[in-house]
Design a protein around this motif. Structure first.
Motif, short mmCIF file in Angstrom:
data_model
loop_
_atom_site.label_atom_id
_atom_site.label_comp_id
_atom_site.label_asym_id
_atom_site.label_seq_id
_atom_site.Cartn_x
_atom_site.Cartn_y
_atom_site.Cartn_z
N GLU A 2 0.80 -1.03 0.19
CA GLU A 2 -0.06 0.12 0.09
C GLU A 2 0.77 1.32 0.06
O GLU A 2 0.61 2.19 -0.74
CB GLU A 2 -1.03 0.16 1.27
N GLN A 3 1.85 1.32 0.87
CA GLN A 3 2.84 2.63 0.87
C GLN A 3 4.06 1.96 0.98
O GLN A 3 4.70 1.51 2.10
CB GLN A 3 2.49 3.06 2.33
N LEU A 4 4.97 2.13 0.19
CA LEU A 4 6.21 2.26 0.09
C LEU A 4 7.17 3.36 0.88
O LEU A 4 6.68 4.41 0.76
CB LEU A 4 6.86 2.34 -1.64
N VAL A 5 7.70 2.84 1.75
CA VAL A 5 8.48 3.87 2.71
C VAL A 5 10.02 3.96 2.67
O VAL A 5 10.53 4.86 2.59
CB VAL A 5 8.43 3.31 4.14
N PHE A 6 10.67 3.07 2.04
CA PHE A 6 12.14 3.19 2.11
C PHE A 6 12.50 2.07 1.04
O PHE A 6 12.12 0.75 1.07
CB PHE A 6 12.43 2.45 3.45
N ILE A 7 13.70 2.19 0.33
CA ILE A 7 14.45 1.41 -0.48
C ILE A 7 15.93 1.54 -0.40
O ILE A 7 16.54 2.65 -0.48
CB ILE A 7 14.15 1.77 -2.08
N GLU A 8 16.68 0.28 -0.32
CA GLU A 8 17.97 0.38 -0.14
C GLU A 8 18.48 -0.73 -1.15
O GLU A 8 18.10 -1.67 -1.29
CB GLU A 8 18.50 0.11 1.34
N THR A 9 19.75 -0.49 -1.51
CA THR A 9 20.19 -1.47 -2.59
C THR A 9 21.60 -2.20 -1.82
O THR A 9 22.23 -1.29 -1.22
CB THR A 9 20.62 -0.91 -3.92
N GLY A 10 21.87 -3.20 -2.36
CA GLY A 10 23.15 -3.82 -1.90
C GLY A 10 24.05 -4.58 -3.00
O GLY A 10 23.19 -5.22 -3.83
N MET A 11 24.93 -4.95 -2.95
CA MET A 11 25.67 -6.01 -3.69
C MET A 11 26.40 -6.99 -2.72
O MET A 11 26.80 -6.87 -1.53
CB MET A 11 26.76 -5.27 -4.30
N GLY A 12 26.17 -8.48 -3.09
CA GLY A 12 26.91 -9.44 -2.60
C GLY A 12 27.83 -10.25 -3.37
O GLY A 12 27.22 -10.55 -4.66
N VAL A 13 28.86 -10.87 -3.01
CA VAL A 13 29.79 -11.57 -3.72
C VAL A 13 30.03 -13.01 -3.17
O VAL A 13 30.43 -12.95 -1.87
CB VAL A 13 31.06 -10.92 -4.13
N ASP A 14 30.08 -14.17 -4.04
CA ASP A 14 30.90 -15.42 -3.40
C ASP A 14 31.99 -15.31 -4.21
O ASP A 14 31.89 -15.86 -5.54
CB ASP A 14 29.81 -16.52 -3.71
N VAL A 15 33.21 -15.14 -3.78
CA VAL A 15 34.30 -15.17 -4.70
C VAL A 15 34.81 -16.67 -4.75
O VAL A 15 35.18 -16.77 -5.85
CB VAL A 15 35.51 -14.30 -3.50
N HIS A 16 34.48 -17.49 -4.09
CA HIS A 16 34.91 -19.11 -4.10
C HIS A 16 33.86 -19.71 -3.83
O HIS A 16 33.18 -19.66 -2.79
CB HIS A 16 36.21 -19.17 -3.36
N GLY A 17 33.60 -20.73 -4.56
CA GLY A 17 32.65 -21.94 -4.15
C GLY A 17 31.49 -21.60 -5.16
O GLY A 17 30.59 -22.61 -5.18
N GLN A 18 31.04 -20.60 -5.90
CA GLN A 18 30.10 -20.33 -6.97
C GLN A 18 28.64 -20.84 -6.33
O GLN A 18 27.90 -21.50 -6.77
CB GLN A 18 30.29 -21.38 -8.06
N ASN A 19 28.43 -20.17 -5.33
CA ASN A 19 27.36 -20.22 -4.35
C ASN A 19 26.18 -19.08 -4.70
O ASN A 19 26.72 -18.05 -3.97
CB ASN A 19 27.47 -20.65 -2.92
#
Length: 119
Positions: A2-19
């Motif tokens: 009904e009401q959008l209040v907050f948006i945040e963005t992020g990035m995540g990395v799996d350097v080893h393991g391909q997960n």
């Protein structure tokens, strides 16, 4: 929502393991861990965090079928959580293949997240 209040963005990395799940959870945590919403309870229905609605959008480079959505949802401590997955993110070389790190190849997985909060 009904009401959008907050948006945040992020990035995540799996350097080893391909997960892809590990990279996605890291992206969500990156989006939310440096933020505070001190007035959120005051605007939520019944002033309850249980009434918060959280929409997670993930841009995932591959292995969509291996993505554990429940584990991603568990990164959000309150409210009703939905997850939308789309193509995106990035595959790039880590520069090294380390079997002891469960690498299948030399790729690292990068996932982008948008976390929308409202009610």
């Amino acid at each position: 929502m009904e009401q959008l209040v907050f948006i945040e963005t992020g990035m995540g990395v799996d350097v080893h393991g391909q997960n892809v799940t590990k990279a996605a959870v890291r992206a969500v945590k990156n989006a939310i861990h440096t933020n505070s919403m001190p007035g959120i309870k005051n605007i939520l229905p019944e002033q309850s965090l249980d009434n918060m609605v959280v929409n997670i959008k993930l841009a995932v480079p591959c292995d969509h079928e291996k993505l554990d959505l429940e584990e991603v949802r568990s990164a959000i401590p309150y409210g009703t959580v939905t997850v939308e997955v789309m193509d995106g993110g990035m595959l790039t070389t880590s520069g090294i293949h380390l079997e002891e790190k469960e690498d299948k190849n030399d790729l690292m997985y990068i996932v982008n997240a948008s976390v929308e909060v409202g009610y």
